[in-house]
Design a protein around this motif. Structure first.
Motif, PDB file in Angstrom:
ATOM      1  N   ALA A 196       2.563   2.336  -7.390  1.00  9.73           N
ATOM      2  CA  ALA A 196       2.329   2.884  -6.058  1.00  9.73           C
ATOM      3  C   ALA A 196       3.336   3.981  -5.739  1.00  9.73           C
ATOM      4  O   ALA A 196       2.994   5.015  -5.154  1.00  9.73           O
ATOM      5  N   ALA A 197       4.595   3.765  -6.132  1.00  7.90           N
ATOM      6  CA  ALA A 197       5.619   4.781  -5.890  1.00  7.90           C
ATOM      7  C   ALA A 197       5.323   6.054  -6.679  1.00  7.90           C
ATOM      8  O   ALA A 197       5.609   7.167  -6.206  1.00  7.90           O
ATOM      9  N   THR A 198       4.743   5.905  -7.859  1.00 10.89           N
ATOM     10  CA  THR A 198       4.355   7.073  -8.659  1.00 10.89           C
ATOM     11  C   THR A 198       3.287   7.883  -7.935  1.00 10.89           C
ATOM     12  O   THR A 198       3.357   9.116  -7.854  1.00 10.89           O
ATOM     13  N   VAL A 199       2.287   7.187  -7.400  1.00 13.76           N
ATOM     14  CA  VAL A 199       1.229   7.872  -6.652  1.00 13.76           C
ATOM     15  C   VAL A 199       1.818   8.574  -5.432  1.00 13.76           C
ATOM     16  O   VAL A 199       1.465   9.720  -5.121  1.00 13.76           O
ATOM     17  N   ALA A 200       2.732   7.892  -4.727  1.00  8.80           N
ATOM     18  CA  ALA A 200       3.344   8.486  -3.536  1.00  8.80           C
ATOM     19  C   ALA A 200       4.094   9.761  -3.892  1.00  8.80           C
ATOM     20  O   ALA A 200       3.989  10.782  -3.193  1.00  8.80           O
TER      21      ALA A 200
ATOM     22  N   GLY B 201       0.814  -1.200   0.000  1.00  9.46           N
ATOM     23  CA  GLY B 201       0.000   0.000   0.000  1.00  9.46           C
ATOM     24  C   GLY B 201       0.847   1.249   0.000  1.00  9.46           C
ATOM     25  O   GLY B 201       2.062   1.198   0.202  1.00  9.46           O
ATOM     26  N   VAL B 202       0.204   2.365  -0.235  1.00  9.09           N
ATOM     27  CA  VAL B 202       0.851   3.669  -0.147  1.00  9.09           C
ATOM     28  C   VAL B 202       0.385   4.332   1.139  1.00  9.09           C
ATOM     29  O   VAL B 202      -0.808   4.599   1.305  1.00  9.09           O
ATOM     30  N   VAL B 203       1.299   4.569   2.043  1.00  6.39           N
ATOM     31  CA  VAL B 203       0.989   5.288   3.280  1.00  6.39           C
ATOM     32  C   VAL B 203       1.122   6.773   2.995  1.00  6.39           C
ATOM     33  O   VAL B 203       2.175   7.229   2.534  1.00  6.39           O
ATOM     34  N   THR B 204       0.073   7.525   3.224  1.00  4.85           N
ATOM     35  CA  THR B 204       0.130   8.972   3.045  1.00  4.85           C
ATOM     36  C   THR B 204      -0.295   9.658   4.334  1.00  4.85           C
ATOM     37  O   THR B 204      -1.138   9.149   5.076  1.00  4.85           O
ATOM     38  N   LEU B 205       0.296  10.781   4.576  1.00 10.02           N
ATOM     39  CA  LEU B 205       0.036  11.532   5.799  1.00 10.02           C
ATOM     40  C   LEU B 205       0.350  12.990   5.516  1.00 10.02           C
ATOM     41  O   LEU B 205       1.235  13.291   4.709  1.00 10.02           O
ATOM     42  N   SER B 206      -0.352  13.892   6.174  1.00 13.90           N
ATOM     43  CA  SER B 206      -0.080  15.306   5.923  1.00 13.90           C
ATOM     44  C   SER B 206      -0.387  16.132   7.153  1.00 13.90           C
ATOM     45  O   SER B 206      -1.026  15.675   8.099  1.00 13.90           O
ATOM     46  N   SER B 207       0.075  17.368   7.119  1.00  9.81           N
ATOM     47  CA  SER B 207      -0.201  18.338   8.169  1.00  9.81           C
ATOM     48  C   SER B 207       0.101  19.715   7.602  1.00  9.81           C
ATOM     49  O   SER B 207       0.714  19.844   6.532  1.00  9.81           O
ATOM     50  N   ASN B 208      -0.315  20.723   8.334  1.00 10.44           N
ATOM     51  CA  ASN B 208      -0.026  22.085   7.891  1.00 10.44           C
ATOM     52  C   ASN B 208       1.381  22.522   8.263  1.00 10.44           C
ATOM     53  O   ASN B 208       1.829  23.596   7.858  1.00 10.44           O
ATOM     54  N   ASP B 209       2.085  21.730   9.078  1.00  8.95           N
ATOM     55  CA  ASP B 209       3.475  22.037   9.401  1.00  8.95           C
ATOM     56  C   ASP B 209       4.240  20.746   9.651  1.00  8.95           C
ATOM     57  O   ASP B 209       3.657  19.679   9.837  1.00  8.95           O
TER      58      ASP B 209
ATOM     59  N   PRO C 116       5.488   4.430 -14.072  1.00 12.14           N
ATOM     60  CA  PRO C 116       4.765   3.425 -13.293  1.00 12.14           C
ATOM     61  C   PRO C 116       5.012   1.992 -13.730  1.00 12.14           C
ATOM     62  O   PRO C 116       4.699   1.060 -13.005  1.00 12.14           O
ATOM     63  N   CYS C 117       5.588   1.788 -14.919  1.00 13.07           N
ATOM     64  CA  CYS C 117       5.919   0.440 -15.396  1.00 13.07           C
ATOM     65  C   CYS C 117       7.253   0.517 -16.127  1.00 13.07           C
ATOM     66  O   CYS C 117       7.296   0.666 -17.349  1.00 13.07           O
ATOM     67  N   PRO C 118       8.388   0.401 -15.404  1.00 10.08           N
ATOM     68  CA  PRO C 118       9.691   0.694 -16.010  1.00 10.08           C
ATOM     69  C   PRO C 118      10.267  -0.389 -16.908  1.00 10.08           C
ATOM     70  O   PRO C 118      11.237  -0.130 -17.618  1.00 10.08           O
ATOM     71  N   GLY C 119       9.721  -1.617 -16.906  1.00  7.24           N
ATOM     72  CA  GLY C 119      10.254  -2.627 -17.806  1.00  7.24           C
ATOM     73  C   GLY C 119      10.219  -4.027 -17.238  1.00  7.24           C
ATOM     74  O   GLY C 119       9.541  -4.305 -16.236  1.00  7.24           O
ATOM     75  N   PRO C 120      10.958  -4.949 -17.860  1.00  3.78           N
ATOM     76  CA  PRO C 120      10.897  -6.362 -17.457  1.00  3.78           C
ATOM     77  C   PRO C 120      11.273  -6.629 -16.008  1.00  3.78           C
ATOM     78  O   PRO C 120      10.816  -7.612 -15.424  1.00  3.78           O
ATOM     79  N   ASP C 121      12.097  -5.781 -15.423  1.00 10.26           N
ATOM     80  CA  ASP C 121      12.538  -6.011 -14.044  1.00 10.26           C
ATOM     81  C   ASP C 121      11.619  -5.363 -13.009  1.00 10.26           C
ATOM     82  O   ASP C 121      11.911  -5.407 -11.807  1.00 10.26           O
ATOM     83  N   ALA C 122      10.531  -4.773 -13.439  1.00  7.11           N
ATOM     84  CA  ALA C 122       9.610  -4.111 -12.504  1.00  7.11           C
ATOM     85  C   ALA C 122       9.000  -5.141 -11.554  1.00  7.11           C
ATOM     86  O   ALA C 122       8.781  -6.296 -11.922  1.00  7.11           O
ATOM     87  N   ASP C 123       8.752  -4.712 -10.307  1.00  8.47           N
ATOM     88  CA  ASP C 123       8.147  -5.625  -9.329  1.00  8.47           C
ATOM     89  C   ASP C 123       6.675  -5.318  -9.070  1.00  8.47           C
ATOM     90  O   ASP C 123       6.042  -5.948  -8.231  1.00  8.47           O
TER      91      ASP C 123
ATOM     92  N   VAL D  68       5.799   3.702   0.025  1.00  5.85           N
ATOM     93  CA  VAL D  68       5.210   2.403  -0.259  1.00  5.85           C
ATOM     94  C   VAL D  68       5.643   1.412   0.814  1.00  5.85           C
ATOM     95  O   VAL D  68       6.816   1.382   1.212  1.00  5.85           O
ATOM     96  N   VAL D  69       4.684   0.608   1.306  1.00  2.73           N
ATOM     97  CA  VAL D  69       5.004  -0.425   2.293  1.00  2.73           C
ATOM     98  C   VAL D  69       4.412  -1.754   1.825  1.00  2.73           C
ATOM     99  O   VAL D  69       3.429  -1.782   1.086  1.00  2.73           O
ATOM    100  N   ASN D  70       5.029  -2.832   2.281  1.00  2.00           N
ATOM    101  CA  ASN D  70       4.573  -4.163   1.895  1.00  2.00           C
ATOM    102  C   ASN D  70       3.721  -4.840   2.955  1.00  2.00           C
ATOM    103  O   ASN D  70       3.007  -5.793   2.657  1.00  2.00           O
ATOM    104  N   ASP D  71       3.818  -4.364   4.197  1.00  7.76           N
ATOM    105  CA  ASP D  71       2.991  -4.972   5.238  1.00  7.76           C
ATOM    106  C   ASP D  71       2.851  -3.986   6.397  1.00  7.76           C
ATOM    107  O   ASP D  71       3.461  -2.914   6.413  1.00  7.76           O
TER     108      ASP D  71
END
Length: 845
Positions: free
Chosen positions: A817-821, A433-441, A805-812, A485-488
């Motif tokens: 998700a990293a693009t969205v992050a 998943g993509v962990v997102t978090l924000s604040s004003n400072d 978002p899809c760099p080639g044969p070695d993509a995992d 991005v996190v895996n678990d």
């Protein structure tokens, strides 16, 4: 009777600031009873164990921590207005927002919706502010009153359905749920928030309970216990998001439990206006079972009103016994959440519903506090009941539960719940998943990270998708942003607790302007985008959609082609359709995530994906054209070659002037061109270019694309294209056929696409015009990173961040998700209809 689904829950109760904490408290048999906080009132000033007039007989209760905390800026409320608001209104606003998030719904997107708000509220102790006539202001007036508890939520979130505050004393919130369900069934609203709130600001009700002989000296409710001696007060706020079950299933919403039926009535003239009536309770229970169509013998447990008053417990047991004493082989489980939280009054009924819903969801009924001292005078066994004194496992399959709530003035409510239906699951969703978090400072970001780590830690082991969905899609965002991005779950907790070392994952939001570039032929490879398809169900759905339209044109399965390990993918007749399919599917996912293009640009076959995304072509016509183009090119004689040359177009034009079968096929940069034509002529040119000091490299291709050798297929292709429908682009398109942005009156019609086959790809000119618009990000939409390195080489001063978002044969598969992050950190607020991290089984195609 129409079933109603509970799709979202949020609550705050004593020692239980959220739903997960409440479940933990219940399962452990704990309670939230403490001394009266000094900021409420000085308990000693009112305490008298003799129960003298004007005094209370205990100094304890169940209190919410920080009940006055409120982020007024978040809700756009002025400081003076916020200060004048009843804390119950503030708590309801926060709870409504989080309940929508729990339902995986964007709270902001509910604005204008036909959503009803039904709030149970028994006390309005904030109204004491109105007793000083000289201090009354417009803000204080609108900050008070039962009516405003519901209206404040409807106003602030712009909800257009019914908005009703309900006061039937202790049964208020269960009655509010009943009314909300009735409104959903009648079509008065399509969605509802229903629940209740109770905050003890003054000791007034404590005094009343003491003087009426209803208050427990130790401040604790002891339901059905031999030590039961009265009520202990508790605070709480809770709201449910309700939908008609069919609608919830259709929309892929998470379903906690299902409300089968409910009923309400009143005691009428009984043996006292505050005394309960067994006969009225029997009537409302029987009516509920009748409406639900459920035999009482199938009720696994009852979440009772259970105040812990001797009279109240006795009457309730007799009323339930009327249905359970003779119809069961095993006794019905019995308990009451009031033993854990105290009597939460206006929020008591919804507290019971939440406990029952969680029990059905977890297949476990928590133990009822004080069960060890069961009152023998209640004769529970002979009434077909047994108090739940230890966690009670529930069977698999459909399970039923009931909830009771009885008002001090005689208004009774009963409700039957069922476990959530089993929804057929598709292929597994993302395992990350993509962990997102924000604040004003920045400091607020650090504090939020610590809090979020605790949320992740207390969430179910499989709850990563739900938490990430809420953060990515339904949370409003501040300026300082964290995304990674996190895996678990464990990885998320560790990263959040080390937030001070996550500088690369923290950004400051700016205006985001994303340009999309779609890759051309040469980017194909066996198993193309396989990992992306494995990890993203929406991407899989979009590929399936293309397959339905493309496979009849190809005469074989496109999905099997993409999954295959062989080299059929390199054949032009298959390579071009496969590239289009991957780009179309990626575009669907990106748009669904709220990543919209400011402009579009495609290299050769990539321009078909551009035209489809821009609305020029429908999917069926796009597939017909792409398949025809690829097939007709494949059928041409294989007598051509292509040569990549490090030279300017002007430098090669003089050389090819004497070679009529060769053309400049592409201008990819100021010193980066491609020649295409008859093989012998191309070889001669390679020798001449080397002699002139220009490096060149033969390309592995089947045909000489964008050269005179393509001309024999143009007439047949034009005939096919003439039967297709074309629209004007709805997004700016930088054409690599024209080398600039298309004008509003320039069609991408049959003539355009026929010319597109033979003429050169003016990629460099189109990119120069596009990057002049100052995009903040360039995003390559295709199966492999090809175009962005060319852009960087040709335009080294361009500052746009490059994302693939899809760099080639070695993509995992995590690169999307990293693009969205990355985009979130820089200012994008995901707002689409689906997410890579939507909870399992909830994807929308």
């Amino acid at each position: 009777m129409t079933d109603i689904a509970i799709v979202g829950i949020d609550c705050r109760f004593p020692q239980a600031p959220n739903v997960n904490a409440l479940w933990d408290l219940l399962l452990a048999g704990g309670d939230g009873i403490t001394a009266v906080p000094p900021q409420r009132w000085r308990a000693r000033d009112f305490y008298d164990d003799t129960g003298a007039p004007g005094t209370v007989n205990n100094e304890t209760g169940g209190f919410i921590a920080d009940a006055d905390a409120f982020d007024l800026e978040f809700f756009g409320i002025a400081p003076r207005e916020a200060q004048a608001m009843d804390p119950q209104q503030r708590l309801l606003l926060q709870t409504a927002w989080r309940a929508f998030e729990d339902a995986t719904l964007d709270p902001k997107a509910q604005a204008g919706s036909n959503t009803g708000v039904y709030v149970g509220v028994m006390a309005n102790e904030w109204n004491v502010q109105m007793s000083d006539l000289a201090r009354i202001t417009p803000q204080l007036g609108s900050g008070n009153g039962y009516f405003m508890t519901a209206n404040r939520v409807s106003y602030t979130l712009d909800l257009k359905g019914p908005s009703i505050a309900v006061d039937t004393a202790c049964s208020s919130s269960l009655v509010s749920i009943h009314l909300a369900c009735s409104a959903l069934r009648a079509g008065e609203c399509d969605q509802a928030l229903a629940g209740g709130v109770n905050i003890a600001i003054t000791p007034a009700l404590n005094v009343f309970y003491t003087q009426a002989g209803l208050s427990a000296p130790d401040g604790r409710c002891k339901p059905f216990s031999g030590n039961a001696d009265g009520i202990g007060r508790g605070e709480g706020v809770a709201l449910l998001v309700l939908r008609r079950l069919d609608d919830a299933v259709a929309d892929g919403l998470p379903i906690r439990a299902v409300i089968k039926a409910s009923a309400i009535n009143n005691d009428g003239r009984s043996n006292g206006i505050t005394a309960p009536s067994r006969w009225a309770q029997q009537t409302v229970i029987g009516e509920t079972y009748r409406r639900a169509g459920v035999d009482p013998a199938r009720i696994a447990f009852v979440e009772a009103h259970g105040t812990g008053t001797v009279l109240g417990d006795m009457i309730e047991v007799k009323a339930l016994g009327n249905f359970h004493a003779t119809t069961r082989s095993e006794p019905c489980g019995l308990g009451s959440i009031k033993g854990n939280l105290g009597h939460t009054e206006g929020a008591a009924g919804v507290a019971g519903v939440i406990k029952a819903a969680l029990a059905l969801q977890h297949k476990m009924v928590p133990p009822s506090r004080f069960a060890a001292d069961e009152n023998p005078r209640l004769r529970l066994a002979s009434n077909g009941l047994r108090i739940v004194d230890e966690p009670l496992p529930l069977p698999e399959g459909e399970v039923f539960a009931a909830v009771s709530s009885f008002g001090l003035g005689g208004t009774n409510a009963h409700l039957v719940l069922a476990s959530a239906p089993t929804v057929p699951e598709g292929q597994p969703g993302s395992s990350f998943g993509v962990v997102t978090l924000s604040s004003n400072d920045r400091e607020g970001l650090r504090r939020n990270a610590i809090d979020l780590a605790a949320d992740f830690e207390s969430a179910p082991a499989d709850g990563l998708g739900r938490l990430c969905w809420s953060m990515n899609v339904v949370k409003s965002s501040g300026r300082h942003r964290l995304a990674f991005v996190v895996n678990d779950r464990a990885e998320a907790v560790a990263a959040l607790r080390a937030v001070d070392r996550l500088d690369d994952s923290i950004g400051v939001a700016q205006r985001v302007k994303v340009g999309w570039v779609c890759t051309g032929q040469g980017s194909q490879y066996p198993g193309m985008a396989r990992r992306l398809a494995e990890r993203h169900s929406v991407f899989r759905c979009a590929l399936t959609e293309v397959d339905e339209h493309m496979s009849p044109q190809l005469g074989r399965s496109l999905l099997e082609l993409l999954a295959g390990a062989g080299h059929d993918i390199d054949r032009t007749e298959f390579a071009q359709p496969a590239i289009f399919a991957v780009e179309y599917a990626l575009a669907r996912v990106l748009s669904g995530l709220g990543i919209e293009p400011s402009w579009l640009l495609g290299h050769s076959i990539g321009e078909y994906a551009v035209a489809t995304r821009a609305g020029v072509l429908g999917l069926d016509d796009a597939c017909r054209l792409v398949a025809a183009r690829a097939r007709l090119m494949q059928q041409l004689p294989r007598t051509g070659s292509m040569l990549a040359v490090r030279a300017s177009r002007a430098e090669v034009d003089d050389l090819i002037a004497d070679e009529p079968t060769v053309a400049c096929a592409a201008v990819n940069g100021p010193g980066d061109v491609v020649l295409s034509g008859e093989s012998a002529a191309v070889r001669r040119l390679a020798v001449a270019l080397a002699a002139a000091g220009h490096r060149s490299r033969a390309l592995t291709v089947s045909h000489a694309f964008h050269s005179p050798l393509m001309e024999p297929m143009q007439a047949e292709f034009n005939a096919i294209a003439s039967g297709c429908a074309f629209d004007v682009p709805r997004t700016p398109v930088y054409s690599t056929l024209r080398g600039r942005m298309l004008l509003p009156d320039e069609p991408m019609d049959a003539g355009y696409w026929t010319e597109h086959i033979r003429e050169p790809v003016l990629f460099a000119a189109a990119v120069a015009a596009a990057v002049a618009t100052a995009p903040t990000h360039l995003l390559e939409v295709g199966p492999k990173r090809v175009l962005l390195p060319m852009i960087r080489r040709s335009f080294p001063d361009n500052a746009a961040a490059q994302l693939v978002p899809c760099p080639g044969p070695d993509a995992d598969g995590t690169e999307l998700a990293a693009t969205v992050a990355a985009l979130y950190r820089d200012g994008l607020d995901p707002s689409g209809t689906h997410s890579m991290t939507r909870p399992h089984g909830s994807e929308r195609g």
